[in-house]
Every structure is written in C-alpha cells, then in structure tokens.
Scaffold this active site. Sequence first.
Site, mmCIF file in Angstrom:
data_model
loop_
_atom_site.group_PDB
_atom_site.id
_atom_site.type_symbol
_atom_site.label_atom_id
_atom_site.label_comp_id
_atom_site.label_asym_id
_atom_site.label_seq_id
_atom_site.Cartn_x
_atom_site.Cartn_y
_atom_site.Cartn_z
ATOM 1 N N TYR A 1 -1.643 -7.780 16.481
ATOM 2 C CA TYR A 1 -2.018 -6.143 14.998
ATOM 3 C C TYR A 1 -3.271 -5.780 15.280
ATOM 4 O O TYR A 1 -3.637 -4.672 15.464
ATOM 5 C CB TYR A 1 -2.334 -7.364 13.900
ATOM 6 C CG TYR A 1 -1.998 -6.334 12.488
ATOM 7 C CD1 TYR A 1 -1.175 -6.397 11.906
ATOM 8 C CD2 TYR A 1 -3.642 -5.985 12.115
ATOM 9 C CE1 TYR A 1 -1.079 -5.575 10.929
ATOM 10 C CE2 TYR A 1 -3.548 -5.131 10.947
ATOM 11 C CZ TYR A 1 -2.617 -5.351 10.324
ATOM 12 O OH TYR A 1 -2.569 -5.180 9.224
ATOM 13 N N TYR B 1 -9.706 -5.706 3.907
ATOM 14 C CA TYR B 1 -7.746 -7.122 3.071
ATOM 15 C C TYR B 1 -7.631 -6.429 1.661
ATOM 16 O O TYR B 1 -8.547 -5.721 0.711
ATOM 17 C CB TYR B 1 -8.691 -8.397 2.935
ATOM 18 C CG TYR B 1 -8.774 -8.656 4.572
ATOM 19 C CD1 TYR B 1 -9.609 -8.688 5.380
ATOM 20 C CD2 TYR B 1 -7.446 -10.067 4.382
ATOM 21 C CE1 TYR B 1 -9.433 -9.145 6.894
ATOM 22 C CE2 TYR B 1 -7.083 -10.491 5.674
ATOM 23 C CZ TYR B 1 -8.026 -9.785 7.179
ATOM 24 O OH TYR B 1 -8.430 -10.503 8.408
ATOM 25 N N GLN C 1 -9.872 -9.644 15.248
ATOM 26 C CA GLN C 1 -9.624 -10.402 14.183
ATOM 27 C C GLN C 1 -9.349 -11.715 14.997
ATOM 28 O O GLN C 1 -8.035 -11.690 15.743
ATOM 29 C CB GLN C 1 -8.638 -9.897 13.076
ATOM 30 C CG GLN C 1 -7.693 -11.136 12.364
ATOM 31 C CD GLN C 1 -9.802 -12.444 11.588
ATOM 32 O OE1 GLN C 1 -10.483 -11.218 11.327
ATOM 33 N NE2 GLN C 1 -9.436 -13.078 10.967
ATOM 34 N N ILE D 1 0.652 -1.204 -0.071
ATOM 35 C CA ILE D 1 0.101 -0.177 0.112
ATOM 36 C C ILE D 1 0.621 1.228 -0.109
ATOM 37 O O ILE D 1 0.201 2.314 -0.365
ATOM 38 C CB ILE D 1 -0.725 -0.116 1.214
ATOM 39 C CG1 ILE D 1 -2.035 -0.954 1.372
ATOM 40 C CG2 ILE D 1 -1.495 1.170 1.670
ATOM 41 C CD1 ILE D 1 -3.005 -1.089 2.736
ATOM 42 N N PRO E 1 -7.730 -0.280 6.213
ATOM 43 C CA PRO E 1 -8.595 -0.617 5.054
ATOM 44 C C PRO E 1 -8.821 -1.811 5.680
ATOM 45 O O PRO E 1 -8.502 -2.869 6.853
ATOM 46 C CB PRO E 1 -6.747 -0.455 4.300
ATOM 47 C CG PRO E 1 -6.115 0.194 4.784
ATOM 48 C CD PRO E 1 -6.470 0.587 6.727
HETATM 49 N N1 CAA Z 1 -13.180 -18.412 13.983
HETATM 50 C C1 CAA Z 1 -13.510 -19.104 14.419
HETATM 51 N N2 CAA Z 1 -12.393 -20.050 14.828
HETATM 52 C C2 CAA Z 1 -11.568 -20.277 14.356
HETATM 53 C C3 CAA Z 1 -11.110 -18.911 13.116
HETATM 54 C C4 CAA Z 1 -12.045 -18.028 13.688
HETATM 55 N N3 CAA Z 1 -12.014 -16.991 12.339
HETATM 56 N N4 CAA Z 1 -10.092 -19.534 12.724
HETATM 57 C C5 CAA Z 1 -9.281 -20.585 12.883
HETATM 58 N N5 CAA Z 1 -10.483 -21.079 14.188
HETATM 59 C C6 CAA Z 1 -10.261 -22.196 15.044
HETATM 60 C C7 CAA Z 1 -9.834 -23.341 13.790
HETATM 61 O O1 CAA Z 1 -11.343 -24.149 13.578
HETATM 62 C C8 CAA Z 1 -9.254 -24.360 14.722
HETATM 63 O O2 CAA Z 1 -10.162 -25.571 15.350
HETATM 64 P P1 CAA Z 1 -10.269 -26.956 15.771
HETATM 65 O O3 CAA Z 1 -8.608 -26.599 16.444
HETATM 66 O O4 CAA Z 1 -11.094 -27.267 17.108
HETATM 67 O O5 CAA Z 1 -10.338 -27.279 14.722
HETATM 68 C C9 CAA Z 1 -8.948 -23.832 16.152
HETATM 69 O O6 CAA Z 1 -9.195 -22.307 15.577
HETATM 70 C C10 CAA Z 1 -7.491 -23.386 15.769
HETATM 71 O O7 CAA Z 1 -7.737 -22.657 14.143
HETATM 72 P P2 CAA Z 1 -5.934 -22.837 12.878
HETATM 73 O O8 CAA Z 1 -5.968 -24.297 13.077
HETATM 74 O O9 CAA Z 1 -5.738 -22.182 11.566
HETATM 75 O O10 CAA Z 1 -5.011 -22.269 13.701
HETATM 76 P P3 CAA Z 1 -2.940 -22.249 13.787
HETATM 77 O O11 CAA Z 1 -3.064 -21.697 15.183
HETATM 78 O O12 CAA Z 1 -2.790 -23.165 12.857
HETATM 79 O O13 CAA Z 1 -2.796 -20.697 12.580
HETATM 80 C C11 CAA Z 1 -3.542 -18.494 12.606
HETATM 81 C C12 CAA Z 1 -3.765 -19.506 13.825
HETATM 82 C C13 CAA Z 1 -2.446 -17.942 11.489
HETATM 83 C C14 CAA Z 1 -3.927 -17.287 13.145
HETATM 84 C C15 CAA Z 1 -4.639 -18.757 11.062
HETATM 85 O O14 CAA Z 1 -5.857 -19.024 11.948
HETATM 86 C C16 CAA Z 1 -5.119 -17.375 10.390
HETATM 87 O O15 CAA Z 1 -3.931 -17.035 9.620
HETATM 88 N N6 CAA Z 1 -6.396 -16.606 10.569
HETATM 89 C C17 CAA Z 1 -6.323 -15.564 10.009
HETATM 90 C C18 CAA Z 1 -5.012 -14.273 10.628
HETATM 91 C C19 CAA Z 1 -5.426 -13.101 9.587
HETATM 92 O O16 CAA Z 1 -6.737 -12.230 8.848
HETATM 93 N N7 CAA Z 1 -4.445 -12.198 9.045
HETATM 94 C C20 CAA Z 1 -4.572 -11.125 8.548
HETATM 95 C C21 CAA Z 1 -3.171 -10.969 7.752
HETATM 96 S S1 CAA Z 1 -3.540 -9.495 6.564
HETATM 97 C C22 CAA Z 1 -3.531 -8.025 7.482
HETATM 98 O O17 CAA Z 1 -3.523 -8.236 9.103
HETATM 99 C C23 CAA Z 1 -4.208 -6.811 6.793
HETATM 100 C C24 CAA Z 1 -4.890 -6.103 7.548
HETATM 101 O O18 CAA Z 1 -5.287 -5.359 7.994
HETATM 102 C C25 CAA Z 1 -6.546 -6.875 7.080
#
Ligand code: CAA
Length: 242
Positions: free
Chosen positions: A148, A180, A142, A15, A178
């Site tokens: 974050y 995503y 989030q 960005i 912003p």
């Molecule tokens: N809500 C509720 N439960 C959730 C969930 C959600 N959104 N996401 C995952 N879960 C649950 C899963 O179903 C899983 O449950 P079980 O153990 O019962 O199966 C448990 O939580 C663990 O989930 P993961 O296997 O995904 O856990 P992980 O440790 O491997 O990964 C994480 C965790 C890396 C944070 C991953 O969830 C992730 O990438 N999340 C998205 C984070 C995100 O949105 N980042 C944005 C980056 S871009 C940015 O930040 C720019 C901006 O400003 C928008």
Amino acid sequence: MKKGVAIVTGGTRGIGLEITRLLVEEGYDVAAVYHGNDEAAKDCEQQTNARAFKFDVADFDACQTGVATIEEEMGAVTALVNNAGITRDGVLHKMTAESWHAVIETNLTSCFNMCRAVIGGMRERGFGRIVNISSINGQKGQFGQTNYSAAKAGMLGFTKALALESAAKGVTVNAICPGYIATDMTTAMNQDVLDSIIRQIPVARMGTPQEIAQIVAFLMSEKAGFINGSTITANGGQFMAA
Ligand code: CAA
C-alpha cells in the site's frame, strides 16, 4: 451552474461517497465508479443523484470501455478523482504475490488506466481537473503496508509527472494525502492497532470523509487553478513532512 461530468472511482462508499455527494452539490454530473458492492451503489444513486457505473479500475480495457460509456451517456469528462483503493495488510516476509499485485494494480495502475482514458479529451478541450487520493502511508511508510505504501507513494510521483505534461493544456493534476479517516477500511483494522495509531494523532481523532471531500471540491474549483502537481496533506498533524 452545471460544471460538467466528474468521475469518482470508488465513488459509492467511504471517502469516495462523500466526494460524490459534495461534487453533485457543487453542480457536477457525477459518475461514481465501483466494482463490488451493488447495494452500496444503489444507495449512493438514491442519496446523491449521481450515476453509478460498475467496472474494475485495475483492468485497462474495462476503463477505456467504461469511460467511453460514461461520455456517451453523460457527456465529456471535465474532472477525475482517482479514489478507488484497497488494503491487503501484512508484513513483507509473509506477503503473497497476490496481495502485492492486487494493491499495486487497484491503487496505482488504476490511475494510469483512468487518466489514459480521459486525458486526450481534456487536452483537446483545454481544461481538466485530476485529483489523486494518495495516503499518509505513501508519505511516511507504514508497518505492514509495503504494498500500500509503495502504491500510494507511486501516486505522488505519477501526479507530479502528469502535472508537468498537462499544465500547458489547462489540465491540473494534484494529490491529497489523507491520514486515518473513519471508513470501512479503518474499521476493518484490529482495534488495538487502530487505538495505538489514534494516540499518535495530535488532534486526537480520526478524520471524516467530509473533511477530505472539501479539499477535492476546492482543488476542482477555478480558485485552485494555480495549484498543480501539489500534495495536500490532511492527517490531524500525525506526520509533518519537511
Ligand atoms: N512498529 C514496529 N513493530 C511493530 C509495529 C510497528 N508499528 N507493529 C507491530 N510490530 C511488531 C509487533 O510488536 C510484533 O513483534 P513481536 O513479534 O516481537 O511481538 C511483530 O511486529 C508482529 O506484529 P503483529 O502481531 O501485529 O503482526 P501480524 O502479522 O499479526 O499483523 C499487521 C501485521 C496486520 C500488518 C498489523 O501490524 C497491522 O494491522 N498494522 C497496521 C496496518 C495499518 O496501519 N493499516 C492501515 C489500514 S487503513 C489505510 O491504509 C488507510 C490509509 O490510507 C491510512
């Protein structure tokens, strides 16, 4: 028409690069601050005619010295965009203290460090524009982003408090949230997680860096002089705050 010097932190990629490019087009002399990627900084200088400056926005002393160098070499700073940001995603019960501090310091403390370095000059000259790039995830929280989301929510409070302090001196301070946006930061995400997030976006796509840069350029303009302490949201309708 020349508009003075604008600093864009994290201004050589993502960005920030598009903000840099547009502000140059709008007549600013742009200092694009970066920390890691020298090659991207060189490309940015070649593509945009901005100048790249390398220092760590999480380091208070580096910011004071860095801004002094920019002012010496380019002139007084009239605009600052606090855009530099990193993610260290992970659920809180697994998050290290290092991941917490890295995100808070790079995304939030950097706003203090950079604003502290430019605000005195802006107040003395009676004009300034500050734009802080927050995030939808600071507005709504989030999963996997306690660090974050806290930093980005902190930027919104910071923006409002500094807007109150600065208005009488002709300095406006605003935030953009912003949603995503298609950059390296979102490309780094697990594709299944990203797809599930895109399904929650009513316009059914990610945003572009250019769409955020346009908002920055507007907030910088004279037309935006009555907008102060505001949060402009651009997320394709993913989250609608009251
Ligand atoms: N809500 C509720 N439960 C959730 C969930 C959600 N959104 N996401 C995952 N879960 C649950 C899963 O179903 C899983 O449950 P079980 O153990 O019962 O199966 C448990 O939580 C663990 O989930 P993961 O296997 O995904 O856990 P992980 O440790 O491997 O990964 C994480 C965790 C890396 C944070 C991953 O969830 C992730 O990438 N999340 C998205 C984070 C995100 O949105 N980042 C944005 C980056 S871009 C940015 O930040 C720019 C901006 O400003 C928008």
